[in-house]
Design an enzyme around this catalytic site. Structure first.
Site, PDB file in Angstrom:
ATOM      1  N   LYS A 114       0.820  -1.217   0.000  1.00 49.14           N
ATOM      2  CA  LYS A 114       0.000   0.000   0.000  1.00 49.14           C
ATOM      3  C   LYS A 114       0.847   1.256   0.000  1.00 49.14           C
ATOM      4  CE  LYS A 114      -4.440  -1.678   1.349  1.00 49.14           C
ATOM      5  NZ  LYS A 114      -5.587  -1.715   2.227  1.00 49.14           N
ATOM      6  N   LYS A 196      -3.537 -10.754  -6.171  1.00 50.66           N
ATOM      7  CA  LYS A 196      -4.844 -11.083  -5.586  1.00 50.66           C
ATOM      8  C   LYS A 196      -5.950 -10.178  -6.131  1.00 50.66           C
ATOM      9  CE  LYS A 196      -5.690  -8.341  -1.510  1.00 50.66           C
ATOM     10  NZ  LYS A 196      -6.434  -8.201  -0.294  1.00 50.66           N
ATOM     11  N   LYS A 199     -10.553  -5.136  -4.189  1.00 50.83           N
ATOM     12  CA  LYS A 199     -11.618  -4.186  -4.483  1.00 50.83           C
ATOM     13  C   LYS A 199     -11.077  -2.818  -4.844  1.00 50.83           C
ATOM     14  CE  LYS A 199     -13.094  -4.325   0.309  1.00 50.83           C
ATOM     15  NZ  LYS A 199     -12.079  -3.818   1.227  1.00 50.83           N
TER      16      LYS A 199
HETATM   17  P1  ATP Z   1      -8.262  -3.369  -0.259  1.00 53.30           P
HETATM   18  O1  ATP Z   1      -8.043  -3.617  -1.703  1.00 53.30           O
HETATM   19  O2  ATP Z   1      -8.978  -2.096   0.045  1.00 53.30           O
HETATM   20  O3  ATP Z   1      -7.048  -3.602   0.591  1.00 53.30           O
HETATM   21  P2  ATP Z   1      -9.397  -5.999  -0.093  1.00 53.30           P
HETATM   22  O4  ATP Z   1     -10.267  -6.282  -1.261  1.00 53.30           O
HETATM   23  O5  ATP Z   1      -8.055  -6.599  -0.060  1.00 53.30           O
HETATM   24  O6  ATP Z   1      -9.320  -4.449   0.179  1.00 53.30           O
HETATM   25  P3  ATP Z   1     -10.062  -6.348   2.664  1.00 53.30           P
HETATM   26  O7  ATP Z   1     -11.044  -5.452   3.288  1.00 53.30           O
HETATM   27  O8  ATP Z   1      -8.634  -6.059   2.912  1.00 53.30           O
HETATM   28  O9  ATP Z   1     -10.270  -6.447   1.109  1.00 53.30           O
HETATM   29  O10 ATP Z   1     -10.363  -7.861   3.027  1.00 53.30           O
HETATM   30  C1  ATP Z   1     -11.507  -8.337   3.678  1.00 53.30           C
HETATM   31  C2  ATP Z   1     -11.421  -9.835   3.811  1.00 53.30           C
HETATM   32  O11 ATP Z   1     -11.498 -10.446   2.528  1.00 53.30           O
HETATM   33  C3  ATP Z   1     -10.134 -10.334   4.447  1.00 53.30           C
HETATM   34  O12 ATP Z   1     -10.413 -11.445   5.262  1.00 53.30           O
HETATM   35  C4  ATP Z   1      -9.312 -10.751   3.273  1.00 53.30           C
HETATM   36  O13 ATP Z   1      -8.359 -11.735   3.595  1.00 53.30           O
HETATM   37  C5  ATP Z   1     -10.376 -11.294   2.344  1.00 53.30           C
HETATM   38  N1  ATP Z   1      -9.952 -11.174   0.950  1.00 53.30           N
HETATM   39  C6  ATP Z   1      -9.679 -10.026   0.302  1.00 53.30           C
HETATM   40  N2  ATP Z   1      -9.315 -10.280  -0.967  1.00 53.30           N
HETATM   41  C7  ATP Z   1      -9.340 -11.624  -1.107  1.00 53.30           C
HETATM   42  C8  ATP Z   1      -9.055 -12.519  -2.193  1.00 53.30           C
HETATM   43  N3  ATP Z   1      -8.666 -12.037  -3.351  1.00 53.30           N
HETATM   44  N4  ATP Z   1      -9.194 -13.830  -1.983  1.00 53.30           N
HETATM   45  C9  ATP Z   1      -9.586 -14.315  -0.804  1.00 53.30           C
HETATM   46  N5  ATP Z   1      -9.871 -13.539   0.258  1.00 53.30           N
HETATM   47  C10 ATP Z   1      -9.750 -12.212   0.114  1.00 53.30           C
END
Ligand code: ATP
Ligand code: LTN
Length: 333
Positions: A114, A196, A199
């Site tokens: 980040k 990964k 969002k």
């Molecule tokens: P950001 O992009 O804003 O960091 P993010 O999409 O990574 O957000 P988080 O809010 O960080 O989402 O994650 C919420 C939950 O979803 C966490 O438990 C995280 O491990 C899970 N998660 C996020 N992305 C994935 C993915 N691609 N596959 C599986 N689990 C995920």
């Protein structure tokens, strides 16, 4: 209190939830609610480590709650609340900051990632983010924390800090364990399948949003990046196969069938057929959730009531831990 164990988890309202968030986290939360006391929060304090538009953050926080409910979390038997409604999170985080080393935080992959993506705003909150996350978990004496794979490093640091604190002051904190789903713990980007699915990816074709229209979801899956080999086979760790591995994991997670079973169905078949079926399976998984979501999001009074009730319970439970910590470190209580 009965002897059911405690589960804590949360998601940041930093964008529309993706299929990765659903398969990696929320789907697992739903299955745990029968056997555990579950506390699921909307982590708005974590979200401001990256600059947000205030009105959007406010709107998304309730949207995430509506989505938790639409996915099947039962509001009667679980606690759901907004992180900033319980000041104990910030209070415990401060104490834990004084028991966490700079070197530990410097190793965190999410911080490195980040801070390179938001080079104009590498703030102290982004750096100490895992300390706030440790406070979230330890306040409730959680036994289990269901998350996706990317968060396991943060759970490890939480355990280390809790163990360090306990070693000095006695058994203050329960040492939590991270819980990964069997499949779906690491859903990858549809456009760059070695990264990964996130969002906050600037390219919306890289992720399936739970808010996407059904035809958009199908289109995104059909245009997912794969390889030119033309063989539907799961090869762990082989980057050239990352796209197909990812679609196989998605298919397995949304249908509940094993990857081996899915692979057998496609012996001798082409990527076109396979992608079409994955698209259909994902649409069928998301469609009922969306219908439920559309119904729930219209009822703001209901959502607000859940948050208020949840915050009261959260404050009551966490007060015990915070008092104990304050006493141990020598504050006058
Ligand atoms: P950001 O992009 O804003 O960091 P993010 O999409 O990574 O957000 P988080 O809010 O960080 O989402 O994650 C919420 C939950 O979803 C966490 O438990 C995280 O491990 C899970 N998660 C996020 N992305 C994935 C993915 N691609 N596959 C599986 N689990 C995920
Ligand atoms: N860092 C998590 C969100 C989060 C969380 C938590 C998850 C904040 N506090 C406590 C589990 C337990 C993320 O998914 N980015």
């Amino acid at each position: 209190m009965d002897d059911k164990k405690i589960v804590f988890s949360g998601i940041q309202p930093s964008g529309n939830l993706t299929l990765g968030n659903y398969l990696g986290a929320i789907k697992n939360w739903v299955s745990l609610q029968e056997d555990y006391h579950c506390i699921y929060a909307m982590m708005d304090m974590h979200t401001i480590t990256v600059r947000q538009t205030p009105a959007e953050l406010r709107r998304r926080t309730l949207e995430i709650l509506a989505l938790y409910l639409a996915c099947g979390i039962d509001a009667e038997n679980n606690i759901m609340f907004i992180q900033s409604h319980n000041p104990a999170h910030a209070e415990l985080a401060w104490v834990l900051n004084c028991y966490t080393y700079m070197g530990e935080l410097q190793r965190m992959t999410q911080f490195k990632d980040k801070s390179s993506r938001h080079a104009e705003n590498i703030n102290a909150g982004l750096f100490t983010y895992p300390v706030l996350m440790a406070a979230d978990i330890l306040l409730y004496q959680a036994d289990y924390v269901p998350v996706g794979k990317d968060q396991m490093q943060h759970i490890e640091i939480c355990r280390d800090v809790a163990q360090r604190f306990n070693a000095i002051y006695g058994d203050v904190f329960t040492i939590p364990e991270g819980l990964l789903p069997k499949v779906g713990a690491n859903i990858m980007s549809l456009q760059n399948p070695v990264k990964k699915m996130s969002k906050s990816d600037p390219n919306p074709k890289a992720y399936i949003s739970m808010m996407d229209d059904m035809n958009v979801i199908a289109k995104k899956i059909k245009s997912a990046v794969t390889d030119s080999e033309g063989v539907i086979e799961y090869r762990e760790g082989d980057d050239t196969k990352a796209g197909i591995n990812n679609l196989l994991s998605i298919m397995s997670a949304v249908t509940g069938r094993s990857i081996d079973d899915v692979v057998k169905d496609y012996a001798g078949k082409g990527y076109g057929d396979f992608k079409g079926d994955v698209a259909e399976a994902v649409v069928e998984c998301i469609r009922p959730i969306r219908a439920e979501y559309d119904r729930i999001i219209a009822d703001k009074a209901y959502l607000t009531e859940i948050c208020q009730k949840g915050a009261e319970s959260a404050r009551r439970i966490s007060e015990r831990t915070l008092k104990k910590v304050y006493k141990k470190v020598g504050f006058v209580v």
